[in-house]
Design a protein around this motif. Structure first.
Motif, PDB file in Angstrom:
ATOM      1  N   GLY A   1      98.570  35.106  59.786  1.00  0.00           N
ATOM      2  CA  GLY A   1      99.799  35.008  59.001  1.00  0.00           C
ATOM      3  C   GLY A   1      99.655  34.188  57.741  1.00  0.00           C
ATOM      4  N   ASP A   2      98.514  33.534  57.566  1.00  0.00           N
ATOM      5  CA  ASP A   2      98.284  32.691  56.403  1.00  0.00           C
ATOM      6  C   ASP A   2      97.458  33.384  55.329  1.00  0.00           C
ATOM      7  OD1 ASP A   2      99.601  30.432  57.649  1.00  0.00           O
ATOM      8  OD2 ASP A   2      97.849  30.380  58.960  1.00  0.00           O
ATOM      9  N   CYS A   3      97.186  34.669  55.536  1.00  0.00           N
ATOM     10  CA  CYS A   3      96.432  35.477  54.571  1.00  0.00           C
ATOM     11  C   CYS A   3      97.411  36.074  53.564  1.00  0.00           C
ATOM     12  CB  CYS A   3      95.685  36.614  55.272  1.00  0.00           C
ATOM     13  SG  CYS A   3      94.466  36.059  56.473  1.00  0.00           S
ATOM     14  N   SER A   4      97.017  36.067  52.294  1.00  0.00           N
ATOM     15  CA  SER A   4      97.877  36.613  51.249  1.00  0.00           C
ATOM     16  C   SER A   4      97.033  37.438  50.286  1.00  0.00           C
ATOM     17  CB  SER A   4      98.560  35.476  50.499  1.00  0.00           C
ATOM     18  OG  SER A   4      99.339  35.978  49.454  1.00  0.00           O
ATOM     19  N   CYS A   5      97.463  38.700  50.071  1.00  0.00           N
ATOM     20  CA  CYS A   5      96.719  39.593  49.192  1.00  0.00           C
ATOM     21  C   CYS A   5      97.628  40.749  48.771  1.00  0.00           C
ATOM     22  CB  CYS A   5      95.488  40.140  49.920  1.00  0.00           C
ATOM     23  SG  CYS A   5      94.450  41.219  48.925  1.00  0.00           S
ATOM     24  N   ALA A   6      97.490  41.184  47.532  1.00  0.00           N
ATOM     25  CA  ALA A   6      98.281  42.313  47.044  1.00  0.00           C
ATOM     26  C   ALA A   6      97.741  43.644  47.566  1.00  0.00           C
ATOM     27  CB  ALA A   6      98.291  42.322  45.518  1.00  0.00           C
ATOM     28  N   ASN A   7      96.464  43.694  47.927  1.00  0.00           N
ATOM     29  CA  ASN A   7      95.844  44.923  48.417  1.00  0.00           C
ATOM     30  C   ASN A   7      95.957  44.967  49.942  1.00  0.00           C
ATOM     31  OD1 ASN A   7      93.852  46.774  49.440  1.00  0.00           O
ATOM     32  ND2 ASN A   7      92.903  46.766  47.409  1.00  0.00           N
ATOM     33  N   GLU A   8      96.772  45.877  50.452  1.00  0.00           N
ATOM     34  CA  GLU A   8      97.035  45.945  51.891  1.00  0.00           C
ATOM     35  C   GLU A   8      95.800  46.290  52.711  1.00  0.00           C
ATOM     36  OE1 GLU A   8     100.505  48.224  52.958  1.00  0.00           O
ATOM     37  OE2 GLU A   8     101.499  47.635  51.102  1.00  0.00           O
ATOM     38  N   ILE A   9      94.903  47.074  52.161  1.00  0.00           N
ATOM     39  CA  ILE A   9      93.694  47.458  52.901  1.00  0.00           C
ATOM     40  C   ILE A   9      92.799  46.237  53.099  1.00  0.00           C
ATOM     41  CG2 ILE A   9      91.595  48.868  52.820  1.00  0.00           C
ATOM     42  CD1 ILE A   9      93.300  50.947  51.232  1.00  0.00           C
ATOM     43  N   ILE A  10      92.572  45.480  52.030  1.00  0.00           N
ATOM     44  CA  ILE A  10      91.756  44.270  52.140  1.00  0.00           C
ATOM     45  C   ILE A  10      92.438  43.281  53.076  1.00  0.00           C
ATOM     46  CG2 ILE A  10      90.877  42.273  50.869  1.00  0.00           C
ATOM     47  CD1 ILE A  10      90.506  44.139  48.456  1.00  0.00           C
ATOM     48  N   LEU A  11      93.750  43.114  52.936  1.00  0.00           N
ATOM     49  CA  LEU A  11      94.501  42.198  53.785  1.00  0.00           C
ATOM     50  C   LEU A  11      94.321  42.544  55.255  1.00  0.00           C
ATOM     51  CD1 LEU A  11      96.550  39.872  54.078  1.00  0.00           C
ATOM     52  CD2 LEU A  11      98.367  41.573  53.807  1.00  0.00           C
ATOM     53  N   ALA A  12      94.493  43.794  55.611  1.00  0.00           N
ATOM     54  CA  ALA A  12      94.380  44.217  57.012  1.00  0.00           C
ATOM     55  C   ALA A  12      92.974  43.977  57.549  1.00  0.00           C
ATOM     56  CB  ALA A  12      94.757  45.685  57.152  1.00  0.00           C
ATOM     57  N   ARG A  13      91.960  44.258  56.756  1.00  0.00           N
ATOM     58  CA  ARG A  13      90.578  44.091  57.223  1.00  0.00           C
ATOM     59  C   ARG A  13      90.228  42.619  57.412  1.00  0.00           C
ATOM     60  NH1 ARG A  13      87.553  48.973  53.960  1.00  0.00           N
ATOM     61  NH2 ARG A  13      88.583  50.623  55.134  1.00  0.00           N
ATOM     62  N   VAL A  14      90.649  41.772  56.494  1.00  0.00           N
ATOM     63  CA  VAL A  14      90.360  40.337  56.639  1.00  0.00           C
ATOM     64  C   VAL A  14      91.162  39.761  57.796  1.00  0.00           C
ATOM     65  CG1 VAL A  14      90.508  38.076  55.522  1.00  0.00           C
ATOM     66  CG2 VAL A  14      89.610  40.034  54.257  1.00  0.00           C
ATOM     67  N   GLN A  15      92.412  40.176  57.951  1.00  0.00           N
ATOM     68  CA  GLN A  15      93.210  39.695  59.084  1.00  0.00           C
ATOM     69  C   GLN A  15      92.559  40.068  60.412  1.00  0.00           C
ATOM     70  OE1 GLN A  15      97.086  41.317  58.023  1.00  0.00           O
ATOM     71  NE2 GLN A  15      97.841  39.250  57.597  1.00  0.00           N
ATOM     72  N   SER A  16      91.981  41.258  60.505  1.00  0.00           N
ATOM     73  CA  SER A  16      91.316  41.649  61.755  1.00  0.00           C
ATOM     74  C   SER A  16      90.091  40.771  62.008  1.00  0.00           C
ATOM     75  CB  SER A  16      90.947  43.129  61.756  1.00  0.00           C
ATOM     76  OG  SER A  16      89.910  43.382  60.835  1.00  0.00           O
ATOM     77  N   LEU A  17      89.405  40.374  60.946  1.00  0.00           N
ATOM     78  CA  LEU A  17      88.280  39.445  61.108  1.00  0.00           C
ATOM     79  C   LEU A  17      88.765  38.065  61.552  1.00  0.00           C
ATOM     80  CD1 LEU A  17      85.859  40.197  58.145  1.00  0.00           C
ATOM     81  CD2 LEU A  17      85.323  40.272  60.575  1.00  0.00           C
ATOM     82  N   VAL A  18      89.856  37.611  60.966  1.00  0.00           N
ATOM     83  CA  VAL A  18      90.415  36.310  61.343  1.00  0.00           C
ATOM     84  C   VAL A  18      90.809  36.318  62.820  1.00  0.00           C
ATOM     85  CG1 VAL A  18      92.312  34.679  60.957  1.00  0.00           C
ATOM     86  CG2 VAL A  18      91.176  35.755  59.003  1.00  0.00           C
ATOM     87  N   GLU A  19      91.400  37.420  63.288  1.00  0.00           N
ATOM     88  CA  GLU A  19      91.789  37.535  64.698  1.00  0.00           C
ATOM     89  C   GLU A  19      90.583  37.539  65.626  1.00  0.00           C
ATOM     90  OE1 GLU A  19      94.152  41.059  64.982  1.00  0.00           O
ATOM     91  OE2 GLU A  19      96.001  39.994  64.557  1.00  0.00           O
ATOM     92  N   SER A  20      89.461  38.052  65.140  1.00  0.00           N
ATOM     93  CA  SER A  20      88.296  38.210  66.013  1.00  0.00           C
ATOM     94  C   SER A  20      87.328  37.038  65.974  1.00  0.00           C
ATOM     95  CB  SER A  20      87.546  39.499  65.643  1.00  0.00           C
ATOM     96  OG  SER A  20      86.972  39.373  64.354  1.00  0.00           O
ATOM     97  N   ILE A  21      87.702  35.949  65.330  1.00  0.00           N
ATOM     98  CA  ILE A  21      86.798  34.799  65.255  1.00  0.00           C
ATOM     99  C   ILE A  21      86.530  34.267  66.664  1.00  0.00           C
ATOM    100  CG2 ILE A  21      88.617  33.082  64.873  1.00  0.00           C
ATOM    101  CD1 ILE A  21      86.696  31.686  62.931  1.00  0.00           C
TER     102      ILE A  21
END
Length: 168
Positions: free
Chosen positions: A139-159
């Motif tokens: 929830g602390d990720c911020s990005c105008a590009n939804e595709i990049i946002l979703a991919r980085v959020q999935s990485l953050v969840e999988s740490i």
């Protein structure tokens, strides 16, 4: 003397967390601790902690500010109290050391996954287009590009590691 609305954001930043007296153009006075100053409108957000009452938040519009005088310097305790008003409870339970550890672990995890990441103070910047702020959860990720946002959020969840279970 420099007019309030003509000051730079760096000059306004010097007032944050200090107890001040704001004098409006109509000579009314407002006292409290500066939580922030809006860099576009020069509006001042004041927080007052009154005994036995809920804290009071006032916004004095930038065009109405005639003068701001510092009455008392801010403390770490006053900064913590003000932040507790605006941040979710989960963000307050982590110490500075825990946040630093989470930031470093996340940075290493992203680098391990070949994601370009850089530290900018307490914020992680990913590929120059995405930011991750404390406490470094999805929830602390911020990005105008939804595709990049979703991919980085999935990485953050999988740490890996139980200490990085999502706070959101």
């Amino acid at each position: 003397m420099l007019q309030w609305s003509n000051r730079s954001p760096q000059q306004w930043r010097e007032f944050v967390n200090h107890e001040v007296c704001v004098t409006a153009r109509d000579q009314r006075r407002f006292e409290g601790r500066v939580f922030t100053v809006d860099p576009v409108s020069a509006s001042v957000v004041l927080v007052s902690f009154l005994e036995q009452e809920r804290p009071s938040v006032k916004v004095i519009l930038g065009h109405a500010v005639a003068d701001v005088q510092i009455l008392a310097s801010g403390t770490e305790e006053s900064e913590r109290r003000m932040k507790s008003l605006f941040l979710p409870d989960t963000a307050q339970v982590l110490s500075a050391e825990e946040l630093k550890s989470r930031r470093e672990d996340l940075r290493l995890w992203l680098e391990k996954n070949r994601i370009p990441v850089a530290e900018d103070g307490e914020v992680l910047r990913v590929a120059g287009v995405l930011t991750i702020s404390a406490p470094y959860s999805t929830g602390d990720c911020s990005c105008a590009n939804e595709i990049i946002l979703a991919r980085v959020q999935s990485l953050v969840e999988s740490i890996p590691g139980a200490e990085h279970t999502p706070l959101s």
